[in-house]
Design a protein around this motif. Structure first.
Motif, PDB file in Angstrom:
ATOM      1  N   ARG A   1       4.608  38.538  43.154  1.00 37.43           N
ATOM      2  CA  ARG A   1       6.017  38.929  43.165  1.00 37.43           C
ATOM      3  C   ARG A   1       6.501  38.978  41.729  1.00 37.43           C
ATOM      4  O   ARG A   1       7.280  38.142  41.264  1.00 37.43           O
ATOM      5  CB  ARG A   1       6.817  37.926  43.988  1.00 37.43           C
ATOM      6  N   ARG A   2       6.034  40.019  41.023  1.00 39.72           N
ATOM      7  CA  ARG A   2       6.259  40.077  39.587  1.00 39.72           C
ATOM      8  C   ARG A   2       7.628  40.638  39.212  1.00 39.72           C
ATOM      9  O   ARG A   2       8.056  40.502  38.077  1.00 39.72           O
ATOM     10  CB  ARG A   2       5.160  40.926  38.943  1.00 39.72           C
ATOM     11  N   VAL A   3       8.310  41.287  40.148  1.00 40.64           N
ATOM     12  CA  VAL A   3       9.607  41.876  39.854  1.00 40.64           C
ATOM     13  C   VAL A   3      10.651  41.280  40.790  1.00 40.64           C
ATOM     14  O   VAL A   3      10.547  41.402  42.010  1.00 40.64           O
ATOM     15  CB  VAL A   3       9.583  43.415  40.030  1.00 40.64           C
ATOM     16  N   THR A   4      11.626  40.571  40.245  1.00 35.83           N
ATOM     17  CA  THR A   4      12.714  40.000  41.038  1.00 35.83           C
ATOM     18  C   THR A   4      14.025  40.414  40.394  1.00 35.83           C
ATOM     19  O   THR A   4      14.532  39.724  39.510  1.00 35.83           O
ATOM     20  CB  THR A   4      12.614  38.465  41.088  1.00 35.83           C
ATOM     21  N   MET A   5      14.559  41.541  40.836  1.00 29.61           N
ATOM     22  CA  MET A   5      15.786  42.077  40.273  1.00 29.61           C
ATOM     23  C   MET A   5      16.938  41.927  41.267  1.00 29.61           C
ATOM     24  O   MET A   5      16.728  41.746  42.470  1.00 29.61           O
ATOM     25  CB  MET A   5      15.613  43.554  39.895  1.00 29.61           C
TER      26      MET A   5
ATOM     27  N   SER B   1      18.075  55.898  34.213  1.00 31.01           N
ATOM     28  CA  SER B   1      17.682  54.838  35.139  1.00 31.01           C
ATOM     29  C   SER B   1      18.608  54.742  36.330  1.00 31.01           C
ATOM     30  O   SER B   1      18.175  54.459  37.442  1.00 31.01           O
ATOM     31  CB  SER B   1      17.637  53.502  34.399  1.00 31.01           C
ATOM     32  N   ASP B   2      19.925  54.974  36.139  1.00 30.43           N
ATOM     33  CA  ASP B   2      20.854  54.892  37.250  1.00 30.43           C
ATOM     34  C   ASP B   2      20.554  55.958  38.292  1.00 30.43           C
ATOM     35  O   ASP B   2      20.576  55.699  39.496  1.00 30.43           O
ATOM     36  CB  ASP B   2      22.302  55.046  36.753  1.00 30.43           C
ATOM     37  N   GLN B   3      20.272  57.180  37.838  1.00 31.92           N
ATOM     38  CA  GLN B   3      19.955  58.250  38.783  1.00 31.92           C
ATOM     39  C   GLN B   3      18.690  57.914  39.567  1.00 31.92           C
ATOM     40  O   GLN B   3      18.616  58.121  40.774  1.00 31.92           O
ATOM     41  CB  GLN B   3      19.781  59.580  38.054  1.00 31.92           C
ATOM     42  N   GLY B   4      17.688  57.361  38.881  1.00 30.66           N
ATOM     43  CA  GLY B   4      16.474  56.968  39.578  1.00 30.66           C
ATOM     44  C   GLY B   4      16.728  55.871  40.583  1.00 30.66           C
ATOM     45  O   GLY B   4      16.203  55.886  41.694  1.00 30.66           O
ATOM     46  N   ALA B   5      17.555  54.902  40.210  1.00 31.18           N
ATOM     47  CA  ALA B   5      17.875  53.803  41.114  1.00 31.18           C
ATOM     48  C   ALA B   5      18.629  54.293  42.336  1.00 31.18           C
ATOM     49  O   ALA B   5      18.388  53.839  43.461  1.00 31.18           O
ATOM     50  CB  ALA B   5      18.692  52.741  40.376  1.00 31.18           C
ATOM     51  N   ILE B   6      19.553  55.226  42.142  1.00 28.25           N
ATOM     52  CA  ILE B   6      20.318  55.778  43.263  1.00 28.25           C
ATOM     53  C   ILE B   6      19.382  56.502  44.231  1.00 28.25           C
ATOM     54  O   ILE B   6      19.435  56.296  45.444  1.00 28.25           O
ATOM     55  CB  ILE B   6      21.403  56.744  42.746  1.00 28.25           C
ATOM     56  N   THR B   7      18.515  57.347  43.672  1.00 22.15           N
ATOM     57  CA  THR B   7      17.581  58.103  44.509  1.00 22.15           C
ATOM     58  C   THR B   7      16.661  57.171  45.286  1.00 22.15           C
ATOM     59  O   THR B   7      16.431  57.357  46.485  1.00 22.15           O
ATOM     60  CB  THR B   7      16.744  59.049  43.631  1.00 22.15           C
TER      61      THR B   7
ATOM     62  N   VAL C   1      13.195  48.622  44.562  1.00 21.76           N
ATOM     63  CA  VAL C   1      13.615  49.633  43.583  1.00 21.76           C
ATOM     64  C   VAL C   1      13.233  49.198  42.176  1.00 21.76           C
ATOM     65  O   VAL C   1      12.723  49.997  41.383  1.00 21.76           O
ATOM     66  CB  VAL C   1      15.132  49.884  43.686  1.00 21.76           C
ATOM     67  N   GLY C   2      13.448  47.926  41.859  1.00 26.29           N
ATOM     68  CA  GLY C   2      13.096  47.429  40.540  1.00 26.29           C
ATOM     69  C   GLY C   2      11.607  47.543  40.265  1.00 26.29           C
ATOM     70  O   GLY C   2      11.190  47.908  39.160  1.00 26.29           O
ATOM     71  N   SER C   3      10.791  47.258  41.279  1.00 21.62           N
ATOM     72  CA  SER C   3       9.345  47.366  41.116  1.00 21.62           C
ATOM     73  C   SER C   3       8.923  48.813  40.894  1.00 21.62           C
ATOM     74  O   SER C   3       8.056  49.105  40.055  1.00 21.62           O
ATOM     75  CB  SER C   3       8.640  46.781  42.350  1.00 21.62           C
ATOM     76  N   LYS C   4       9.539  49.735  41.624  1.00 18.54           N
ATOM     77  CA  LYS C   4       9.208  51.150  41.439  1.00 18.54           C
ATOM     78  C   LYS C   4       9.637  51.635  40.062  1.00 18.54           C
ATOM     79  O   LYS C   4       8.907  52.403  39.411  1.00 18.54           O
ATOM     80  CB  LYS C   4       9.870  51.987  42.537  1.00 18.54           C
ATOM     81  N   GLN C   5      10.806  51.178  39.613  1.00 16.87           N
ATOM     82  CA  GLN C   5      11.251  51.553  38.274  1.00 16.87           C
ATOM     83  C   GLN C   5      10.287  51.037  37.215  1.00 16.87           C
ATOM     84  O   GLN C   5       9.983  51.714  36.233  1.00 16.87           O
ATOM     85  CB  GLN C   5      12.651  50.989  38.006  1.00 16.87           C
TER      86      GLN C   5
ATOM     87  N   SER D   1      -0.456  48.951  66.966  1.00 20.73           N
ATOM     88  CA  SER D   1       0.471  47.889  66.598  1.00 20.73           C
ATOM     89  C   SER D   1       1.019  48.204  65.214  1.00 20.73           C
ATOM     90  O   SER D   1       0.351  48.863  64.408  1.00 20.73           O
ATOM     91  CB  SER D   1      -0.232  46.525  66.582  1.00 20.73           C
ATOM     92  N   TYR D   2       2.231  47.709  64.938  1.00 21.97           N
ATOM     93  CA  TYR D   2       2.902  48.065  63.685  1.00 21.97           C
ATOM     94  C   TYR D   2       3.454  46.823  62.998  1.00 21.97           C
ATOM     95  O   TYR D   2       4.193  46.047  63.601  1.00 21.97           O
ATOM     96  CB  TYR D   2       4.044  49.056  63.952  1.00 21.97           C
ATOM     97  N   VAL D   3       3.085  46.667  61.732  1.00 16.96           N
ATOM     98  CA  VAL D   3       3.631  45.592  60.902  1.00 16.96           C
ATOM     99  C   VAL D   3       4.495  46.242  59.834  1.00 16.96           C
ATOM    100  O   VAL D   3       3.989  46.991  58.993  1.00 16.96           O
ATOM    101  CB  VAL D   3       2.527  44.757  60.220  1.00 16.96           C
ATOM    102  N   THR D   4       5.792  45.975  59.879  1.00 21.38           N
ATOM    103  CA  THR D   4       6.703  46.495  58.862  1.00 21.38           C
ATOM    104  C   THR D   4       6.985  45.389  57.858  1.00 21.38           C
ATOM    105  O   THR D   4       7.497  44.329  58.221  1.00 21.38           O
ATOM    106  CB  THR D   4       8.027  46.967  59.489  1.00 21.38           C
ATOM    107  N   MET D   5       6.637  45.629  56.610  1.00 20.24           N
ATOM    108  CA  MET D   5       6.855  44.642  55.562  1.00 20.24           C
ATOM    109  C   MET D   5       8.286  44.748  55.032  1.00 20.24           C
ATOM    110  O   MET D   5       8.803  45.848  54.811  1.00 20.24           O
ATOM    111  CB  MET D   5       5.862  44.832  54.423  1.00 20.24           C
ATOM    112  N   LEU D   6       8.908  43.589  54.836  1.00 17.70           N
ATOM    113  CA  LEU D   6      10.295  43.519  54.401  1.00 17.70           C
ATOM    114  C   LEU D   6      10.388  42.856  53.023  1.00 17.70           C
ATOM    115  O   LEU D   6       9.860  41.762  52.825  1.00 17.70           O
ATOM    116  CB  LEU D   6      11.126  42.711  55.400  1.00 17.70           C
ATOM    117  N   ARG D   7      11.055  43.538  52.122  1.00 18.89           N
ATOM    118  CA  ARG D   7      11.314  42.990  50.791  1.00 18.89           C
ATOM    119  C   ARG D   7      12.694  43.462  50.352  1.00 18.89           C
ATOM    120  O   ARG D   7      13.054  44.626  50.606  1.00 18.89           O
ATOM    121  CB  ARG D   7      10.251  43.467  49.792  1.00 18.89           C
ATOM    122  N   PRO D   8      13.519  42.614  49.737  1.00 22.87           N
ATOM    123  CA  PRO D   8      14.863  43.039  49.328  1.00 22.87           C
ATOM    124  C   PRO D   8      14.844  44.352  48.563  1.00 22.87           C
ATOM    125  O   PRO D   8      13.979  44.589  47.721  1.00 22.87           O
ATOM    126  CB  PRO D   8      15.349  41.873  48.450  1.00 22.87           C
TER     127      PRO D   8
END
Length: 353
Positions: free
Chosen positions: A232-236, A157-163, A143-147, A131-138
């Motif tokens: 949900r510490r990052v809301t960008m 930062s723009d290049q990182g965001a694009i990638t 991207v903001g959380s990864k940054q 069975s598969y659970v795919t989590m959905l987040r905007p």
């Protein structure tokens, strides 16, 4: 005999996959041990089996694919790498051992989406239902959380965001395609934080998970303590993340299609995802064509560096192999003419030979 079940928690990293895996573990599903140790980026734990993470890391390296890879063809590379008999036997043997420990497993790793065919085949060999659970987040929050937690990429930062935005589109659309026709569910991270009981107990019924359906009050209370809305510490928004308009539009439409799958997993929505996947591949191919000159230049630079390293491993130039005491006997003027002749003339800021 108790039925065997393996729940794979998939989707992009920083989408709430750890929260979902931790919730299922608390309610009685087994996370193979040992687990990846919690750290500052995920203080409540990752819910990831160490063996699985190590395996995926090895397979990605063999495939020359990154965890967050934006290349559409990367799926072909990982599929080829994971298709060999030895790897399939290795995964099947490990999974069988884990199912002897617990009949209901939860396996989570952001790298897992690259190898779902491998895991599905192993589960089939072990007579276990996948069975598969795919989590959905905007996408902007992902991207903001990864940054925020993983740092910037590339020149800025723009290049990182694009990638990372491109990689999110690639990962999520191909994960949807890879789980199509299987027992699956799409869960919004926001819904999990707002009231986890609704999506999780719905999963228990849909996937027939005994651990969830028979959860005791003490387990439910523990999940309430485990899930903290402040996770949900990052809301960008796009205002915080600079990406080209075309990529932003494609990412927005991809989010809309995936968000709809949470309540409308029908052929029409799946066809929408197919169209987006084709559009993304076309946009990526166009970007590759634009960047071709840069790629060629980088290859030339890498080749030149490799030649220099090879020369150094062979012992350097002939002059460098001559003992310093002998070279010192050559008059300075003669040494300068010799260096000029072989193209190794010293700059004015360099010291004496």
């Amino acid at each position: 005999m108790t039925s065997r079940r393996v729940v794979f928690v998939v989707g992009s990293g920083r989408s709430g996959t750890s929260t979902m895996a931790g919730t299922l573990r608390t309610l009685g599903l087994h996370v193979p041990q040992p687990e990846v140790v919690a750290d500052a980026t995920n203080p409540k734990g990752f819910g990831e089996p160490r063996w699985v993470v190590d395996l995926h890391t090895e397979l990605l390296a063999r495939s020359n694919v990154q965890v967050s890879d934006g290349r559409p063809r990367a799926w072909l590379d990982t599929g080829t790498t994971s298709g060999d008999h030895a790897t399939r036997e290795r995964v099947t043997t490990w999974l069988e051992e884990q199912l002897e420990v617990g009949a209901e497993l939860v396996i989570k790793d952001p790298r897992a989406s690259w190898f779902l065919g491998l895991w599905r085949a192993a589960a089939d060999r072990c007579d276990a239902t996948s069975s598969y659970v795919t989590m959905l987040r905007p996408v902007t929050e992902v991207v903001g959380s990864k940054q925020t937690y993983y740092g910037q990429m590339g020149a800025g930062s723009d290049q990182g965001a694009i990638t990372r935005t491109a990689a999110w589109i690639n990962m999520m659309l191909h994960t949807e395609r890879a789980t199509r026709g299987q027992q699956r569910a799409f869960v919004r991270y926001g819904d999990l934080l707002d009231d986890w009981t609704q999506p999780v107990f719905a999963l228990g019924e849909k996937f027939d998970l005994n651990g969830v359906k028979t959860a005791m009050a003490v387990d439910i209370a523990e999940v309430h303590r485990f899930i903290d809305p402040s996770l949900r510490r990052v809301t960008m928004t796009w205002a915080d993340i600079g990406v080209p308009d075309r990529l932003r539009e494609l990412a927005d439409e991809t989010w809309q299609a995936l968000d709809q799958l949470a309540t409308d997993d029908t052929a029409k929505t799946q066809e929408w995802c197919d169209q987006l996947r084709v559009a993304y591949s076309a946009q990526y191919a166009e970007a590759e064509a634009f960047a071709h000159s840069t790629v060629v230049a980088q290859r030339r630079t890498a080749a030149a560096a490799a030649r220099r390293e090879a020369a150094e491993r062979r012992g350097g130039s002939g002059a460098e192999r001559i003992p310093h005491a002998v070279r010192a006997m050559v008059p300075p003027a003669a040494r300068q003419r010799l260096r000029k002749a072989i193209g190794r003339e010293r700059r004015p800021d360099q010291g004496p030979a």
